[in-house]
Design a protein around this motif. Structure first.
Motif, mmCIF file in Angstrom:
data_model
loop_
_atom_site.group_PDB
_atom_site.id
_atom_site.type_symbol
_atom_site.label_atom_id
_atom_site.label_comp_id
_atom_site.label_asym_id
_atom_site.label_seq_id
_atom_site.Cartn_x
_atom_site.Cartn_y
_atom_site.Cartn_z
ATOM 1 N N ASP A 232 42.006 -22.621 -25.130
ATOM 2 C CA ASP A 232 42.543 -23.149 -23.536
ATOM 3 C C ASP A 232 43.519 -22.219 -23.157
ATOM 4 O OD1 ASP A 232 42.504 -24.250 -21.265
ATOM 5 O OD2 ASP A 232 43.060 -26.191 -21.832
ATOM 6 N N SER B 13 49.857 -35.465 -28.993
ATOM 7 C CA SER B 13 48.278 -35.361 -28.616
ATOM 8 C C SER B 13 47.913 -34.318 -27.676
ATOM 9 C CB SER B 13 48.149 -36.709 -28.130
ATOM 10 O OG SER B 13 48.744 -36.963 -26.758
ATOM 11 N N GLU B 14 49.003 -33.776 -26.842
ATOM 12 C CA GLU B 14 48.804 -32.627 -25.921
ATOM 13 C C GLU B 14 50.175 -31.889 -26.101
ATOM 14 O OE1 GLU B 14 46.740 -33.346 -21.891
ATOM 15 O OE2 GLU B 14 47.021 -35.382 -22.564
ATOM 16 N N GLY C 47 45.844 -32.329 -34.608
ATOM 17 C CA GLY C 47 45.236 -33.044 -33.714
ATOM 18 C C GLY C 47 45.431 -32.583 -32.221
ATOM 19 N N ALA C 48 46.505 -32.198 -31.895
ATOM 20 C CA ALA C 48 46.818 -31.836 -30.596
ATOM 21 C C ALA C 48 46.100 -30.997 -29.841
ATOM 22 C CB ALA C 48 47.981 -31.365 -30.614
ATOM 23 N N ARG C 49 45.783 -31.181 -28.658
ATOM 24 C CA ARG C 49 44.939 -30.345 -27.656
ATOM 25 C C ARG C 49 46.174 -29.065 -27.045
ATOM 26 N NH1 ARG C 49 42.326 -31.535 -21.999
ATOM 27 N NH2 ARG C 49 44.314 -32.713 -21.684
ATOM 28 N N TYR C 50 45.812 -28.113 -27.365
ATOM 29 C CA TYR C 50 46.846 -27.248 -26.961
ATOM 30 C C TYR C 50 46.283 -26.482 -25.719
ATOM 31 C CZ TYR C 50 50.015 -26.931 -30.873
ATOM 32 O OH TYR C 50 50.994 -27.180 -31.614
ATOM 33 N N SER C 51 47.282 -26.215 -24.349
ATOM 34 C CA SER C 51 46.712 -25.385 -23.767
ATOM 35 C C SER C 51 47.827 -24.421 -23.036
ATOM 36 C CB SER C 51 46.798 -26.265 -21.994
ATOM 37 O OG SER C 51 45.676 -27.295 -22.359
#
Length: 216
Positions: A137, A48-49, A98-102
């Motif tokens: 991000d 997810s992240e 779907g993952a949020r990448y930082s």
């Protein structure tokens, strides 16, 4: 554990077989290093992240082809294998699900020469475009803030299941799942995000680096 992360069926059996093989030989010495990139892709698809950090250089997923080409080969690794590794890493950025990448980029990476000034200028300009146009991000960790970790790492978080930490390069690939280990990197991630500039604050730093390179 794989079932908890949502990795089931053929993918689960394949990853287990790969893990057993990794225990028997150094994966980078075999011709199957792409299998490990595929394994990381499967893990990323279930996350997810995803948090990515590399000190002093641009993280592999964010490298332009010319930057990657200028990157020095690790000892014992053929240029062809390193180029393939970098190309597969970049490809992952174009298939984010779907993952949020930082990403946290050390300011030193914007100043450390890799190739000539044109290579560096293209790399920085591409990063600016990714933040402004694509909403990447990307956070710059400026000089004078926080003693940054010396080791690059990628942290995966999941809707269900404990986090995983991966670190490695063309020579090594290590995946940590023991909370004793992952908690250390969770703390490092929290500190890096707290001290790094927000994306909109990072753009002026990137633009300043681009101006210096363009005037060189």
């Amino acid at each position: 554990m794989l079932a908890v992360y949502g990795v089931v069926g053929d993918q689960r059996r394949w990853l287990l077989a790969l893990a057993r093989k990794a225990e028997e030989e150094r994966w980078w010495a075999s011709a199957d290093h792409r299998d490990h990139l595929e394994a990381l892709r499967i893990i990323a698809d279930s996350a997810s992240e995803v948090f990515d950090y590399a000190p002093a250089v641009i993280p592999p997923m964010l490298r332009t082809p010319s930057y990657a080409l200028a990157f020095p080969c690790a000892p014992g690794v053929s240029p062809a294998r390193q180029r393939a590794f970098d190309a597969e890493s970049r490809k992952a950025l174009t298939s984010l699900r779907g993952a949020r990448y930082s990403f946290v980029v050390d300011e030193a990476a914007l100043r450390r020469p890799m190739g000539n000034t044109e290579v560096m200028a293209d790399q920085v300009e591409w990063l600016i475009g990714m933040v402004r146009v694509n909403g990447l991000d990307l956070r710059v960790l400026p000089f004078g803030r926080f003693g940054c970790p010396a080791t690059a790492f990628r942290l995966y978080r999941f809707a269900k299941g404990a986090p995983l930490v991966h670190f490695g390069d063309h020579l090594t690939s290590v995946l940590l799942d023991d909370p004793v280990d992952t908690d250390i990197y969770e703390s490092a991630m929290t500190a890096l995000l707290a001290h790094a500039l927000a994306p909109f604050e990072s753009v002026p730093i990137l633009e300043d680096a681009l101006a210096r390179l363009s005037g060189a």
